[in-house]
Scaffold this motif. Structure first.
Motif, PDB file in Angstrom:
ATOM      1  N   VAL A   1       0.837  -1.203   0.000  1.00 32.65           N
ATOM      2  CA  VAL A   1       0.000   0.000   0.000  1.00 32.65           C
ATOM      3  C   VAL A   1       0.873   1.254   0.000  1.00 32.65           C
ATOM      4  CG1 VAL A   1      -1.704   1.308   1.322  1.00 32.65           C
ATOM      5  CG2 VAL A   1      -1.936  -1.159   1.100  1.00 32.65           C
ATOM      6  N   GLY A   2       1.982   1.209   0.773  1.00 28.21           N
ATOM      7  CA  GLY A   2       2.903   2.339   0.782  1.00 28.21           C
ATOM      8  C   GLY A   2       3.468   2.619  -0.600  1.00 28.21           C
ATOM      9  N   TRP A   3       3.810   1.557  -1.316  1.00 27.28           N
ATOM     10  CA  TRP A   3       4.326   1.720  -2.683  1.00 27.28           C
ATOM     11  C   TRP A   3       3.257   2.318  -3.599  1.00 27.28           C
ATOM     12  CZ3 TRP A   3       3.000  -1.458  -7.102  1.00 27.28           C
ATOM     13  CH2 TRP A   3       3.763  -1.170  -8.234  1.00 27.28           C
ATOM     14  N   LEU A   4       2.008   1.874  -3.418  1.00 27.14           N
ATOM     15  CA  LEU A   4       0.919   2.412  -4.234  1.00 27.14           C
ATOM     16  C   LEU A   4       0.694   3.893  -3.942  1.00 27.14           C
ATOM     17  CD1 LEU A   4      -1.684  -0.517  -4.064  1.00 27.14           C
ATOM     18  CD2 LEU A   4      -0.269   0.155  -6.016  1.00 27.14           C
ATOM     19  N   VAL A   5       0.810   4.277  -2.665  1.00 27.37           N
ATOM     20  CA  VAL A   5       0.641   5.686  -2.297  1.00 27.37           C
ATOM     21  C   VAL A   5       1.728   6.536  -2.950  1.00 27.37           C
ATOM     22  CG1 VAL A   5       0.758   7.342  -0.386  1.00 27.37           C
ATOM     23  CG2 VAL A   5      -0.558   5.229  -0.135  1.00 27.37           C
ATOM     24  N   ILE A   6       2.982   6.046  -2.876  1.00 26.33           N
ATOM     25  CA  ILE A   6       4.104   6.763  -3.491  1.00 26.33           C
ATOM     26  C   ILE A   6       3.885   6.893  -4.996  1.00 26.33           C
ATOM     27  CG2 ILE A   6       6.573   6.659  -4.016  1.00 26.33           C
ATOM     28  CD1 ILE A   6       6.952   5.245  -1.315  1.00 26.33           C
ATOM     29  N   ASN A   7       3.489   5.793  -5.626  1.00 24.31           N
ATOM     30  CA  ASN A   7       3.322   5.803  -7.074  1.00 24.31           C
ATOM     31  C   ASN A   7       2.093   6.590  -7.515  1.00 24.31           C
ATOM     32  OD1 ASN A   7       5.471   4.494  -8.394  1.00 24.31           O
ATOM     33  ND2 ASN A   7       4.788   2.527  -7.618  1.00 24.31           N
ATOM     34  N   ALA A   8       1.053   6.627  -6.658  1.00 23.03           N
ATOM     35  CA  ALA A   8      -0.138   7.405  -7.020  1.00 23.03           C
ATOM     36  C   ALA A   8       0.235   8.865  -7.189  1.00 23.03           C
ATOM     37  CB  ALA A   8      -1.206   7.243  -5.946  1.00 23.03           C
ATOM     38  N   ASN A   9       1.053   9.370  -6.288  1.00 21.22           N
ATOM     39  CA  ASN A   9       1.496  10.757  -6.376  1.00 21.22           C
ATOM     40  C   ASN A   9       2.425  10.977  -7.561  1.00 21.22           C
ATOM     41  OD1 ASN A   9       1.743  13.453  -5.438  1.00 21.22           O
ATOM     42  ND2 ASN A   9       3.709  12.951  -4.529  1.00 21.22           N
ATOM     43  N   LYS A  10       3.402  10.055  -7.714  1.00 17.80           N
ATOM     44  CA  LYS A  10       4.364  10.167  -8.810  1.00 17.80           C
ATOM     45  C   LYS A  10       3.683   9.990 -10.167  1.00 17.80           C
ATOM     46  CE  LYS A  10       8.373  10.675  -6.724  1.00 17.80           C
ATOM     47  NZ  LYS A  10       9.318  11.755  -7.041  1.00 17.80           N
ATOM     48  N   LEU A  11       2.775   9.005 -10.240  1.00 18.87           N
ATOM     49  CA  LEU A  11       2.082   8.754 -11.503  1.00 18.87           C
ATOM     50  C   LEU A  11       1.177   9.930 -11.859  1.00 18.87           C
ATOM     51  CD1 LEU A  11       1.990   6.492 -13.585  1.00 18.87           C
ATOM     52  CD2 LEU A  11      -0.045   5.599 -12.441  1.00 18.87           C
TER      53      LEU A  11
ATOM     54  N   LEU B   1      10.346  -7.290  -5.295  1.00 21.89           N
ATOM     55  CA  LEU B   1      10.119  -8.227  -6.400  1.00 21.89           C
ATOM     56  C   LEU B   1       8.800  -7.922  -7.102  1.00 21.89           C
ATOM     57  CD1 LEU B   1      11.314 -11.594  -4.781  1.00 21.89           C
ATOM     58  CD2 LEU B   1      12.523 -10.197  -6.468  1.00 21.89           C
ATOM     59  N   LEU B   2       7.801  -7.538  -6.327  1.00 22.33           N
ATOM     60  CA  LEU B   2       6.514  -7.174  -6.923  1.00 22.33           C
ATOM     61  C   LEU B   2       6.641  -5.898  -7.747  1.00 22.33           C
ATOM     62  CD1 LEU B   2       3.573  -8.179  -6.972  1.00 22.33           C
ATOM     63  CD2 LEU B   2       3.098  -6.574  -5.122  1.00 22.33           C
ATOM     64  N   VAL B   3       7.468  -4.951  -7.267  1.00 25.18           N
ATOM     65  CA  VAL B   3       7.718  -3.714  -8.012  1.00 25.18           C
ATOM     66  C   VAL B   3       8.373  -4.031  -9.350  1.00 25.18           C
ATOM     67  CG1 VAL B   3       9.106  -1.596  -8.060  1.00 25.18           C
ATOM     68  CG2 VAL B   3       7.855  -2.217  -5.989  1.00 25.18           C
ATOM     69  N   ILE B   4       9.382  -4.907  -9.333  1.00 30.66           N
ATOM     70  CA  ILE B   4      10.063  -5.308 -10.578  1.00 30.66           C
ATOM     71  C   ILE B   4       9.082  -5.952 -11.541  1.00 30.66           C
ATOM     72  CG2 ILE B   4      11.854  -6.784 -11.553  1.00 30.66           C
ATOM     73  CD1 ILE B   4      12.929  -4.391 -10.012  1.00 30.66           C
ATOM     74  N   LEU B   5       8.208  -6.811 -11.010  1.00 31.19           N
ATOM     75  CA  LEU B   5       7.205  -7.470 -11.852  1.00 31.19           C
ATOM     76  C   LEU B   5       6.242  -6.452 -12.454  1.00 31.19           C
ATOM     77  CD1 LEU B   5       5.887 -10.075 -12.898  1.00 31.19           C
ATOM     78  CD2 LEU B   5       4.545 -10.158 -10.782  1.00 31.19           C
ATOM     79  N   ALA B   6       5.796  -5.485 -11.632  1.00 28.03           N
ATOM     80  CA  ALA B   6       4.868  -4.458 -12.123  1.00 28.03           C
ATOM     81  C   ALA B   6       5.528  -3.601 -13.198  1.00 28.03           C
ATOM     82  CB  ALA B   6       4.394  -3.590 -10.957  1.00 28.03           C
ATOM     83  N   GLU B   7       6.808  -3.271 -12.997  1.00 29.50           N
ATOM     84  CA  GLU B   7       7.519  -2.451 -13.984  1.00 29.50           C
ATOM     85  C   GLU B   7       7.743  -3.189 -15.297  1.00 29.50           C
ATOM     86  OE1 GLU B   7      10.082   0.376 -10.880  1.00 29.50           O
ATOM     87  OE2 GLU B   7      11.065  -1.255 -11.954  1.00 29.50           O
ATOM     88  N   SER B   8       7.860  -4.521 -15.224  1.00 35.25           N
ATOM     89  CA  SER B   8       8.027  -5.301 -16.458  1.00 35.25           C
ATOM     90  C   SER B   8       6.726  -5.356 -17.255  1.00 35.25           C
ATOM     91  CB  SER B   8       8.489  -6.728 -16.126  1.00 35.25           C
ATOM     92  OG  SER B   8       7.475  -7.438 -15.426  1.00 35.25           O
ATOM     93  N   GLN B   9       5.593  -5.237 -16.537  1.00 38.97           N
ATOM     94  CA  GLN B   9       4.293  -5.263 -17.202  1.00 38.97           C
ATOM     95  C   GLN B   9       3.830  -3.864 -17.621  1.00 38.97           C
ATOM     96  OE1 GLN B   9       2.758  -8.217 -17.906  1.00 38.97           O
ATOM     97  NE2 GLN B   9       4.556  -9.185 -16.983  1.00 38.97           N
TER      98      GLN B   9
ATOM     99  N   ILE C   1       8.919   6.429 -13.382  1.00 38.34           N
ATOM    100  CA  ILE C   1       8.588   7.268 -12.224  1.00 38.34           C
ATOM    101  C   ILE C   1       9.134   6.686 -10.928  1.00 38.34           C
ATOM    102  CG2 ILE C   1       6.498   8.159 -13.310  1.00 38.34           C
ATOM    103  CD1 ILE C   1       4.893   6.221 -11.563  1.00 38.34           C
ATOM    104  N   ARG C   2       9.913   5.623 -11.009  1.00 33.05           N
ATOM    105  CA  ARG C   2      10.432   5.011  -9.783  1.00 33.05           C
ATOM    106  C   ARG C   2      11.356   5.977  -9.043  1.00 33.05           C
ATOM    107  NH1 ARG C   2      14.754   0.193  -9.482  1.00 33.05           N
ATOM    108  NH2 ARG C   2      13.245  -1.024 -10.683  1.00 33.05           N
ATOM    109  N   ASP C   3      11.125   6.111  -7.754  1.00 35.41           N
ATOM    110  CA  ASP C   3      11.956   6.950  -6.883  1.00 35.41           C
ATOM    111  C   ASP C   3      12.694   6.016  -5.933  1.00 35.41           C
ATOM    112  OD1 ASP C   3      13.056   8.659  -4.974  1.00 35.41           O
ATOM    113  OD2 ASP C   3      11.423  10.103  -5.144  1.00 35.41           O
ATOM    114  N   ASN C   4      13.967   5.728  -6.247  1.00 36.94           N
ATOM    115  CA  ASN C   4      14.722   4.778  -5.436  1.00 36.94           C
ATOM    116  C   ASN C   4      14.897   5.261  -4.006  1.00 36.94           C
ATOM    117  OD1 ASN C   4      15.133   2.841  -7.490  1.00 36.94           O
ATOM    118  ND2 ASN C   4      16.829   4.015  -8.335  1.00 36.94           N
TER     119      ASN C   4
END
Length: 290
Positions: free
Chosen positions: A33-43, A234-242, A249-252
């Protein structure tokens, strides 16, 4: 044959595997959920900054004046990227947008030369874009200025609503995660209650009893946090491949901070719950442990 004392101690050991597994699962959900929150703003920012303002030039404009106008617009603080689009490039963009070519009707290109630029996120508001449009239309060399006004308004509203709901959901989930981890640790410590009481009855101090359990809590919490972080990555990598847009927009830095929070949260909650359980069983009477 094993002695009764050894069997009792063996039964008294808490289930560290189940404790780590429980902590890992709830931290994984929180990390997701934290990753989704970060990406919602970035996206949201990514889509907002993909909005293009198209400035069309007068048909009789000479190259020198075109360069001057390009320099004028480029110097503005709201410009993120800018490019000059001649008639031939404009025709390609026109057809790529789903329009039909006019070659069978006209023997010339009716499109004007243009300057396309993208606006920085901080300026992508309805009133700011209206001011930009008004300023550019006052320029002698400009015939018209266009941008998707309705899309910008809806985009800002939708992004704001989604961000608020995501933050509220993340806060609620964080509270639920803390409660779940606390209950998981308490269940693991329940099987250790007789060992805690026995050590107290033979004269061991509270700090002596709690020290090894606190160390184990820190280790278990850290392990759960690390495993959850790896699973989220690993889920982030999978999502980025799809969905390749996620990679752009990934913020390391934010991702590393999220993983650090997961590990720290796992340690702190495990340590707090373990201490609370030890204190609880030390205060209880022996008969109440059954």
């Amino acid at each position: 044959m094993s002695s009764p004392n050894k069997a009792s101690i063996k039964r008294g050991k808490p289930s560290y595997f189940m404790s780590i597994l429980g902590v890992t699962l709830v931290l994984f959900v929180l990390g997701l959920v934290g990753w989704l929150v970060i990406n919602a703003n970035k996206l949201g920012n990514y889509f907002k900054e993909s909005v293009e303002v198209r400035t069309y030039l007068r048909g009789d404009l000479n190259p020198k004046d075109s360069v001057a106008l390009m320099e004028y617009i480029s110097a503005k603080p709201y410009v993120k990227t800018i490019k000059y689009v001649n008639k031939e490039e404009g025709k390609k963009i026109f057809i790529a947008d789903g329009n039909t070519s006019w070659d069978k009707i006209l023997d010339y290109n009716p499109l004007p030369n243009a300057i396309f630029f993208k606006v920085k996120n901080s300026y992508l508001q309805t009133d700011s874009l209206a001011t930009i449009k008004a300023d550019l239309k006052e320029q002698t060399y400009v015939s018209d200025v266009e941008y998707p006004e309705i899309l910008v308004g809806k985009m800002n509203y939708n992004i704001r609503v989604i961000s608020i709901w995501m933050i509220v959901f993340a806060i609620i989930l964080a509270v639920v995660v803390i409660i779940l981890i606390d209950n998981t640790i308490k269940l693991a410590m329940f099987s250790n209650r007789f060992l805690i009481k026995t050590m107290q009855m033979v004269g061991a101090t509270r700090s002596f009893i709690a020290r090894p359990m606190n160390i184990r809590a820190i280790i278990n919490g850290a392990i759960g946090g690390v495993i959850a972080s790896v699973a989220v990555y690993l889920l982030v990598i999978l999502a980025e491949s799809q969905i390749p847009d996620f990679k752009t927009i990934r913020d390391n830095g934010m991702l590393a901070m999220l993983f650090g929070i997961l590990i720290l949260l796992g340690i702190l909650i495990s340590l707090f719950s373990t201490n609370r359980s030890v204190t609880k069983y030390l205060k209880m009477k022996l008969d109440d442990l059954y």
